[in-house]
Motif scaffolding. Structure first.
Motif, mmCIF file in Angstrom:
data_model
loop_
_atom_site.group_PDB
_atom_site.id
_atom_site.type_symbol
_atom_site.label_atom_id
_atom_site.label_comp_id
_atom_site.label_asym_id
_atom_site.label_seq_id
_atom_site.Cartn_x
_atom_site.Cartn_y
_atom_site.Cartn_z
ATOM 1 N N PRO A 285 48.007 41.334 48.558
ATOM 2 C CA PRO A 285 46.908 41.387 47.737
ATOM 3 C C PRO A 285 47.059 42.043 46.128
ATOM 4 C CG PRO A 285 46.812 43.516 49.009
ATOM 5 C CD PRO A 285 48.118 42.529 49.385
ATOM 6 N N ILE A 286 47.906 41.163 45.518
ATOM 7 C CA ILE A 286 48.030 41.249 44.045
ATOM 8 C C ILE A 286 46.759 40.447 43.469
ATOM 9 C CG2 ILE A 286 49.469 40.572 42.013
ATOM 10 C CD1 ILE A 286 51.731 41.006 43.872
ATOM 11 N N ASP A 287 46.320 41.253 42.324
ATOM 12 C CA ASP A 287 45.169 40.435 41.843
ATOM 13 C C ASP A 287 45.897 39.808 40.466
ATOM 14 O OD1 ASP A 287 42.861 39.631 40.415
ATOM 15 O OD2 ASP A 287 42.135 41.561 40.090
ATOM 16 N N LYS A 288 46.082 40.700 39.273
ATOM 17 C CA LYS A 288 46.633 39.988 38.210
ATOM 18 C C LYS A 288 48.174 40.276 38.147
ATOM 19 C CE LYS A 288 43.125 38.087 35.978
ATOM 20 N NZ LYS A 288 43.323 36.512 35.688
ATOM 21 N N ILE A 289 49.015 39.258 37.733
ATOM 22 C CA ILE A 289 50.498 39.368 37.335
ATOM 23 C C ILE A 289 50.629 39.347 35.683
ATOM 24 C CG2 ILE A 289 52.559 38.516 37.471
ATOM 25 C CD1 ILE A 289 51.574 37.080 40.239
ATOM 26 N N VAL A 290 51.007 40.544 35.243
ATOM 27 C CA VAL A 290 50.801 40.486 33.821
ATOM 28 C C VAL A 290 52.167 40.424 33.165
ATOM 29 C CG1 VAL A 290 50.479 42.020 31.606
ATOM 30 C CG2 VAL A 290 48.881 42.306 33.700
ATOM 31 N N ILE A 291 52.504 39.341 32.501
ATOM 32 C CA ILE A 291 53.669 39.218 31.812
ATOM 33 C C ILE A 291 53.723 39.931 30.363
ATOM 34 C CG2 ILE A 291 55.493 37.553 31.014
ATOM 35 C CD1 ILE A 291 54.645 37.234 34.067
ATOM 36 N N ALA A 292 54.951 40.910 30.274
ATOM 37 C CA ALA A 292 55.043 41.355 28.918
ATOM 38 C C ALA A 292 56.196 41.153 28.541
ATOM 39 C CB ALA A 292 55.259 43.145 29.444
ATOM 40 N N SER A 293 55.911 40.780 27.281
ATOM 41 C CA SER A 293 57.143 40.084 26.406
ATOM 42 C C SER A 293 57.293 41.054 25.256
ATOM 43 C CB SER A 293 56.692 38.817 25.786
ATOM 44 O OG SER A 293 56.199 37.956 26.760
ATOM 45 N N ASN A 294 58.519 40.760 24.514
ATOM 46 C CA ASN A 294 58.760 41.316 23.329
ATOM 47 C C ASN A 294 58.271 40.182 22.243
ATOM 48 O OD1 ASN A 294 60.815 39.667 23.138
ATOM 49 N ND2 ASN A 294 62.359 40.948 23.612
ATOM 50 N N LYS A 295 58.824 40.134 21.015
ATOM 51 C CA LYS A 295 58.386 39.323 19.905
ATOM 52 C C LYS A 295 58.822 37.863 20.110
ATOM 53 C CE LYS A 295 57.513 40.401 15.606
ATOM 54 N NZ LYS A 295 58.046 40.661 14.481
ATOM 55 N N ASN A 296 59.628 37.625 21.211
ATOM 56 C CA ASN A 296 60.117 36.373 21.695
ATOM 57 C C ASN A 296 59.022 35.953 22.606
ATOM 58 O OD1 ASN A 296 62.551 35.652 20.320
ATOM 59 N ND2 ASN A 296 63.055 37.687 21.146
ATOM 60 N N ASN A 297 57.674 35.504 22.094
ATOM 61 C CA ASN A 297 56.421 35.837 23.347
ATOM 62 C C ASN A 297 56.171 34.396 23.446
ATOM 63 O OD1 ASN A 297 55.586 35.051 20.702
ATOM 64 N ND2 ASN A 297 53.944 36.424 20.589
ATOM 65 N N VAL A 298 56.917 33.676 23.906
ATOM 66 C CA VAL A 298 56.602 31.941 24.534
ATOM 67 C C VAL A 298 55.838 32.389 25.682
ATOM 68 C CG1 VAL A 298 58.618 30.688 23.448
ATOM 69 C CG2 VAL A 298 58.944 32.014 25.427
ATOM 70 N N LEU A 299 56.224 33.127 26.743
ATOM 71 C CA LEU A 299 55.449 33.252 27.822
ATOM 72 C C LEU A 299 54.053 33.670 27.684
ATOM 73 C CD1 LEU A 299 58.194 34.795 30.112
ATOM 74 C CD2 LEU A 299 57.543 32.559 30.074
ATOM 75 N N TYR A 300 53.684 34.671 26.530
ATOM 76 C CA TYR A 300 52.507 35.073 26.214
ATOM 77 C C TYR A 300 51.604 34.022 25.806
ATOM 78 C CZ TYR A 300 48.829 37.198 22.971
ATOM 79 O OH TYR A 300 47.934 37.428 22.396
ATOM 80 N N GLU A 301 52.353 33.017 24.842
ATOM 81 C CA GLU A 301 51.429 31.764 24.593
ATOM 82 C C GLU A 301 51.242 30.903 25.517
ATOM 83 O OE1 GLU A 301 53.912 30.132 21.282
ATOM 84 O OE2 GLU A 301 53.308 31.578 19.737
ATOM 85 N N LEU A 302 52.075 30.710 26.590
ATOM 86 C CA LEU A 302 51.780 29.994 27.381
ATOM 87 C C LEU A 302 50.636 30.300 28.281
ATOM 88 C CD1 LEU A 302 52.534 27.678 29.505
ATOM 89 C CD2 LEU A 302 54.013 29.042 30.751
ATOM 90 N N ILE A 303 50.445 31.575 28.631
ATOM 91 C CA ILE A 303 49.589 32.148 29.552
ATOM 92 C C ILE A 303 48.282 32.387 28.925
ATOM 93 C CG2 ILE A 303 49.096 34.215 30.949
ATOM 94 C CD1 ILE A 303 52.119 34.297 31.520
ATOM 95 N N LYS A 304 48.262 32.693 27.664
ATOM 96 C CA LYS A 304 47.197 32.790 26.896
ATOM 97 C C LYS A 304 46.543 31.694 26.247
ATOM 98 C CE LYS A 304 46.249 37.485 26.728
ATOM 99 N NZ LYS A 304 45.248 37.866 27.288
ATOM 100 N N PHE A 305 47.316 30.588 25.800
ATOM 101 C CA PHE A 305 46.965 29.232 25.275
ATOM 102 C C PHE A 305 47.281 28.134 25.775
ATOM 103 C CE2 PHE A 305 47.919 32.736 22.056
ATOM 104 C CZ PHE A 305 46.601 33.041 21.758
ATOM 105 N N GLY A 306 48.028 28.035 26.905
ATOM 106 C CA GLY A 306 48.509 27.154 27.675
ATOM 107 C C GLY A 306 49.581 26.072 27.008
#
Length: 506
Positions: A285-306
Motif C-alpha cells: 500500500p504505497i501511495d506516492k513514490i517521490v523521486i529526489a534528485s540533485n541538480k541533475n534533475n532530469v527525473l524531476y522534469e520527467l515526472i513534473k512536466f513529462g
C-alpha cells in the motif's frame, strides 16, 4: 516466471537466463511477463510472525512469489549474505527521525552503500550458476560510485568470473575511489575514464550489443553479463526492502494494516524507485513514490512536466555524485509497464536518436498517479545535514539529504499526506569532506568547482566527525587509507574496449 523484452521479442526467458545474459532484444531491458500479486493475508502472515520474521524471511517469501528457477539451497546461500556480511541484525534498520518520518538505512553492508542490498546475494547466485554450467563470465559494471565497489566486493576471487569496473576518474568521492582502486583480486580490473558516468554506462550498454566484442569473448570462452541495474537480478532484490519497511512501520505502530504510506527515494538510475513501483504494483500500500534528485534533475522534469530532454544538458558535478546521472536506465521499465511495448520503443528510440522525448498529457497523468518529485541544491543538502545532525541527532550523507529536503518541501506544500519512509542510500563515511563542510558551515555557499579544491582529506574529515558527533567509522572504511593502490589505469572512454580485451586475454 518468464521474462520479456521492453522493446519486443517473441522469446521468453527464465530468471537464470536473464541474469546471466541481461541484454534484451532490440536494445531493451528484461521485465517480468507478469508481476505476482499479494494481499493483506500475505502481510498478516509476516506481521503475525514478527517475533520470527527476519529480513531473510521476508526476502525468501518475495522470491518465492516470483517463482524463479533457482534452487532453494542456492537461494538460502545467497540470503545468508545478509546475516554474514551486514553489521546490523535487522539488515535494514528503519529509524524514526520525525513524528511522521522514518529513514530506512540501506547501507549496512560491506561497502556501506545500498548497492550491497542487491549485489551481495546476486553475486552468489550468478557465480554459482556459472560454475554449475562450467561457463566463464565477464561481468561489466559502470559506476557513479557505489555499484563499482559493491560489484568488486561480491565477485572478488570467485571462480569462473572476471570483473571489469568502469568509473569516472573525477566523478566519485575519495572513499568510493579507494574502494575500487585498492582491490587486489586477480579476477578484477578497474578502469577510470576521462568522462562522466553517462559515458561509462553508454559504453557498457554498447559493448553488451557489440557483436565483434562478443565474438572476441567467444574466442576466449567467455560469456558477457552485467552487474548494473540493467540486470533484473539486481532489481528483484531491490523490491524486498520496501516490504520490510512496511512491516517495520506496522510493528512500530506508525501505520495500521492496509494504511497507505509514502516513500522518498534518492534516485539517479531509477532502480531503487522501480523496486518501489513494482512493490506497489504487487499490492504493497504505497501511495506516492517521490523521486529526489540533485541538480541533475532530469527525473524531476520527467515526472513534473513529462519531458526527458538531454539536448544542451551537461552533467553537473555535485556533492551527491552517485546521482550525477542524466541517462536513467530503469525509466524504460516503468514506461513499459505503463504504456506497453510500442510506445516504449518509440520513446526510447527518440531519446537515443534525438536526446529527447515528451509524454502526452494523459501519459503524464498516469505517471503522476504513482510518482512525485523534487530536487535539491548542494547548499540545501548541506543545510539539512547540519540541522538534522544538531537538532535531530541524525547524521546523513548528501544523497539522503535530497530525500529529506523533498520530505520537508512536499509536506509543506500538503502533497504528502501519509507516514513517510525516506531511503538512506549511503553511510556518511563515503562523503566525509562534504559532511565536514556541512557540519562546520565552512564556505556553505561555495560552488562545486571550489569544492574540488577542498583542503580537508577524507581521513581528516572522518576524524573530525567522529570526535564531534559521537560516531565511529567502520573498520572497512578506516582500512582503505592504509591499502596500496593497485588499479591506477586512467584511460579515454574510446580505449575501454581494447583495455577489456587485453585484460581477458591476460
Amino acid at each position: 516466471m518468464k521474462f520479456i523484452g521492453t522493446r519486443g521479442t517473441d522469446e521468453k526467458k527464465s530468471f537464470s537466463e536473464v541474469i546471466l545474459n541481461p541484454a534484451a532484444p532490440n536494445g531493451g531491458l528484461f521485465v517480468p511477463e507478469k508481476l505476482p500479486k499479494i494481499d493483506e493475508r500475505f502481510i498478516i502472515r509476516y506481521y503475525d510472525d514478527r517475533d520470527e520474521t527476519t529480513y531473510r524471511h521476508i526476502a525468501r517469501g518475495i522470491l518465492k512469489l516470483f517463482k524463479i528457477d533457482i534452487d532453494k539451497e542456492l537461494i538460502e546461500e545467497a540470503l545468508y549474505t545478509y546475516l554474514k556480511n551486514f553489521d546490523d541484525p535487522e539488515v535494514v534498520p528503519v529509524v524514526k527521525v520525525k513524528r511522521d518520518l522514518s529513514v530506512a538505512e540501506l547501507w549496512h553492508g560491506p561497502t556501506r552503500a545500498f548497492k550491497d542490498m542487491a549485489l551481495q546475494p546476486f553475486g552468489v547466485i550468478l557465480s554459482d550458476l556459472a560454475k554449475k554450467r562450467d561457463e566463464n563470465y565477464l561481468i561489466m559494471a559502470a559506476t557513479s560510485g557505489d555499484t563499482g565497489p559493491a560489484t568488486l566486493k561480491t565477485f572478488e576471487n570467485r571462480e569462473n568470473i572476471k570483473v571489469v569496473c568502469i568509473y569516472p576518474h573525477e566523478g566519485t568521492s575519495e572513499v568510493q575511489k579507494l574502494q575500487m582502486v585498492t582491490t587486489d583480486a586477480k579476477n578484477e580490473k578497474v578502469l577510470g575514464i576521462l568522462g562522466d558516468f553517462d559515458d561509462a554506462q553508454t559504453t557498457l550498454k554498447a559493448l553488451l550489443k557489440d557483436e565483434d566484442f562478443r565474438k572476441t569473448l567467444d574466442e576466449e570462452g567467455i560469456k558477457l553479463s552485467a552487474a548494473n541495474s540493467v540486470n533484473f537480478g539486481r532489481i528483484i532484490f531491490q523490491i524486498i526492502y520496501h516490504f520490510w519497511s512496511y512491516l517495520k512501520l506496522l510493528e512500530n505502530g506508525e501505520v495500521l494494516l492496509g494504511q497507505k504510506f509514502d516513500v522518498i527515494i534518492p534516485s539517479g538510475n531509477f532502480g531503487n524507485a522501480l523496486g518501489a513501483y513494482y512493490a506497489k504494483r504487487m499490492g504493497l500500500p504505497i501511495d506516492k513514490i517521490v523521486i529526489a534528485s540533485n541538480k541533475n534533475n532530469v527525473l524531476y522534469e520527467l515526472i513534473k512536466f513529462g519531458r526527458y530532454d538531454l539536448r544542451d544538458k551537461k552533467l553537473i558535478k555535485t556533492i551527491s555524485p552517485a546521482m550525477d546521472i542524466l541517462k536513467s536506465s530503469n525509466v524504460e521499465r516503468m514506461i513499459f509497464d505503463k504504456f506497453g511495448e510500442e510506445r516504449t520503443k518509440e520513446l526510447m528510440t527518440s531519446l537515443e536518436k534525438n536526446g529527447y522525448f515528451e509524454l502526452t498529457k494523459e501519459e503524464l497523468t498516469k505517471i503522476q498517479e504513482d510518482f512525485d518529485a523534487d530536487f535539491a541544491t548542494d547548499g540545501e543538502c548541506e543545510e539539512i545535514i547540519r540541522r538534522y545532525a544538531n537538532k535531530e541527532n541524525y547524521l546523513m550523507d548528501p544523497h539522503t539529504a535530497t530525500a529529506i529536503k523533498a520530505y520537508e518541501y512536499l509536506k509543506g506544500k500538503g502533497k504528502l499526506n501519509n507516514y513517510v519512509v525516506a531511503y538512506s542510500t549511503a553511510e556518511w563515511t563515503k562523503f566525509a569532506p562534504s559532511i565536514y563542510y556541512a557540519l562546520t558551515g565552512e564556505d556553505i555557499n561555495r560552488e562545486i568547482a571550489e569544492l574540488e579544491e577542498q583542503t580537508i582529506s577524507d581521513k581528516d574529515a572522518i576524524a573530525y566527525i567522529e570526535t564531534h558527533y559521537d560516531v565511529k567509522a567502520p573498520d572497512m572504511i578506516r582500512e582503505l587509507f592504509e591499502k596500496d593502490i593497485v588499479n591506477e589505469n586512467i584511460i579515454n572512454k574510446n580505449a575501454i574496449k581494447d583495455e577489456i580485451i587485453k585484460f581477458i586475454k591476460s
